[in-house]
Design a protein around this motif. Structure first.
Motif, short mmCIF file in Angstrom:
data_model
loop_
_atom_site.label_atom_id
_atom_site.label_comp_id
_atom_site.label_asym_id
_atom_site.label_seq_id
_atom_site.Cartn_x
_atom_site.Cartn_y
_atom_site.Cartn_z
N LYS A 66 1.54 -3.15 14.14
CA LYS A 66 2.25 -4.42 13.96
C LYS A 66 3.10 -4.37 12.71
N ILE A 67 2.57 -3.81 11.63
CA ILE A 67 3.34 -3.70 10.39
C ILE A 67 4.59 -2.85 10.62
N ILE A 68 4.43 -1.75 11.34
CA ILE A 68 5.58 -0.88 11.63
C ILE A 68 6.60 -1.64 12.48
N ASP A 69 6.14 -2.31 13.52
CA ASP A 69 7.04 -3.03 14.42
C ASP A 69 7.81 -4.13 13.70
N TRP A 70 7.19 -4.77 12.72
CA TRP A 70 7.82 -5.88 12.02
C TRP A 70 8.66 -5.44 10.83
N GLY A 71 8.83 -4.14 10.65
CA GLY A 71 9.70 -3.67 9.59
C GLY A 71 9.05 -3.61 8.23
N VAL A 96 -3.37 5.23 9.56
CA VAL A 96 -4.76 4.82 9.67
C VAL A 96 -5.66 5.77 8.87
N ARG A 97 -5.32 7.04 8.88
CA ARG A 97 -6.10 8.01 8.11
C ARG A 97 -5.94 7.78 6.61
N LEU A 98 -4.71 7.45 6.19
CA LEU A 98 -4.44 7.24 4.76
C LEU A 98 -4.89 5.87 4.28
N PHE A 99 -4.89 4.87 5.20
CA PHE A 99 -5.27 3.50 4.83
C PHE A 99 -6.40 3.05 5.75
N PRO A 100 -7.60 3.56 5.56
CA PRO A 100 -8.71 3.28 6.49
C PRO A 100 -9.11 1.81 6.54
N GLN A 101 -8.65 1.00 5.59
CA GLN A 101 -8.98 -0.42 5.62
C GLN A 101 -8.19 -1.17 6.70
N LEU A 102 -7.19 -0.50 7.30
CA LEU A 102 -6.37 -1.13 8.33
C LEU A 102 -6.68 -0.54 9.70
N SER A 103 -6.70 -1.40 10.70
CA SER A 103 -6.89 -0.92 12.07
C SER A 103 -5.57 -0.36 12.59
N LEU A 116 0.85 -1.19 0.00
CA LEU A 116 0.00 0.00 0.00
C LEU A 116 0.89 1.24 0.00
N ILE A 117 0.55 2.20 -0.83
CA ILE A 117 1.36 3.41 -0.95
C ILE A 117 0.45 4.63 -0.90
N ALA A 118 0.85 5.62 -0.11
CA ALA A 118 0.12 6.88 -0.04
C ALA A 118 1.09 7.99 0.35
N ARG A 119 0.69 9.21 0.13
CA ARG A 119 1.55 10.35 0.46
C ARG A 119 0.85 11.22 1.49
N ALA A 120 1.56 11.58 2.54
CA ALA A 120 0.99 12.43 3.58
C ALA A 120 0.74 13.83 3.04
#
Length: 297
Positions: free
Chosen positions: A34-39, A21-28, A3-7
């Motif tokens: 968890k994605i950030i923590d796992w690199g 979460v704001r840019l990818f509302p499909q994710l909690s 997933l790619i988005a620009r702030a």
């Protein structure tokens, strides 16, 4: 999935997890963290593992989203290593693990676990992945502990002077007890390879080392190092590996391919050898098909 988005100006000044979460509302928010923590997150092209990182307008955020069941903590202790000396260490990679970081993850890969082990013994060297096993393959992986050792084993691999022994379970009966496949391999799909011309030279020697009522244990010795080489050559012979759905193998809990051993000569002339035991799933597959295992297995 990537997933790619620009702030934008709305996300500027927000925490990374809140902005994502704001840019990818499909994710909690829990999933994003968890994605950030796992690199699995990069911001402006650099991996970020701190959820509180402040966003700036224009930052490109990339998230690698993988299936929740793929998240698996792994680590290695000295007692779990197959081999360790001043220059090399070897681990028994479990089936289902990625060898090295992907756009989806860093944490939970063999590379990351080895890097943590090196730091635990006071080494600042990175975990250098100089050979790979497919995600579904288990067995020996050797890591150099120094830059000089990495150059040495890399050269030996390129010269074909590292002996690698794999074990595979096939359902169909091989026509011979021993045979060699000399057939070029080329990419034939997004994640598939096959015997094709033009292709890269590929040679593998095979020996049947176990016979059962519902399958056969085959030893494979690759003489070249092409992607999916053993899998492709066995499928080319009408012997797809059990559990290898990509190449037509029967359904199984895992792909039944295991790197049993690796051996080469170190720079000082001494041998470097590692042998990996079979996991429970592989043993159970052999037992279920009536394939005897030698006591040392």
């Amino acid at each position: 999935m990537i997933l790619i988005a620009r702030a934008g100006t709305e996300e500027a000044g927000m925490r990374l997890d809140d902005g994502a979460v704001r840019l990818f509302p499909q994710l909690s928010k829990t999933r994003v963290r968890k994605i950030i923590d796992w690199g699995g997150c990069t911001v402006a092209g650099a991996m970020v593992r701190v959820a509180s990182r402040t966003l700036r307008a224009g930052d490109e955020i990339v998230l690698g989203v993988m299936e929740p069941e793929r998240y698996r903590e792994i680590s290695y202790t000295r007692d779990e290593l197959l081999l360790e000396n001043a220059d090399y260490l070897a681990v028994n990679k479990a089936a289902g693990l990625n060898c090295q970081r992907t756009p989806y993850q860093l944490k939970g890969t063999v590379e990351h676990a080895v890097a943590l082990y090196l730091r635990s013994i006071g080494s600042q060297e990175p975990a250098r992945v100089i050979h790979r096993l497919d995600r579904g393959t288990s067995g020996v992986m050797i890591f150099p502990k120094t830059k000089q050792a990495a150059a040495h084993i890399s050269a030996r691999l390129k010269e074909g002077r590292v002996e690698k022994i794999y074990w595979a379970i096939v359902a169909a009966e091989p026509e011979s007890e021993q045979w060699e496949v000399d057939a070029p391999i080329a990419k034939v799909g997004s994640a598939r390879y096959g015997v094709a011309t033009p292709g890269r030279e590929a040679r593998t020697r095979f020996t049947v080392i176990g016979r059962g009522v519902g399958g056969f244990l085959v030893e494979a010795r690759p003489l070249t190092g092409r992607t999916h080489q053993i899998r492709v050559h066995l499928a080319h012979c009408g012997l797809p590996i059990v559990g290898d759905s990509t190449y037509g193998g029967e359904q199984a809990p895992r792909m039944m391919l295991h790197c049993r051993a690796m051996t080469f000569t170190a720079a000082d002339g001494g041998p470097v050898a590692a042998e990996a035991p079979l996991d429970a799933a592989f043993r159970e597959a052999c037992a279920g098909r009536g394939i005897p295992l030698v006591p040392a297995a």
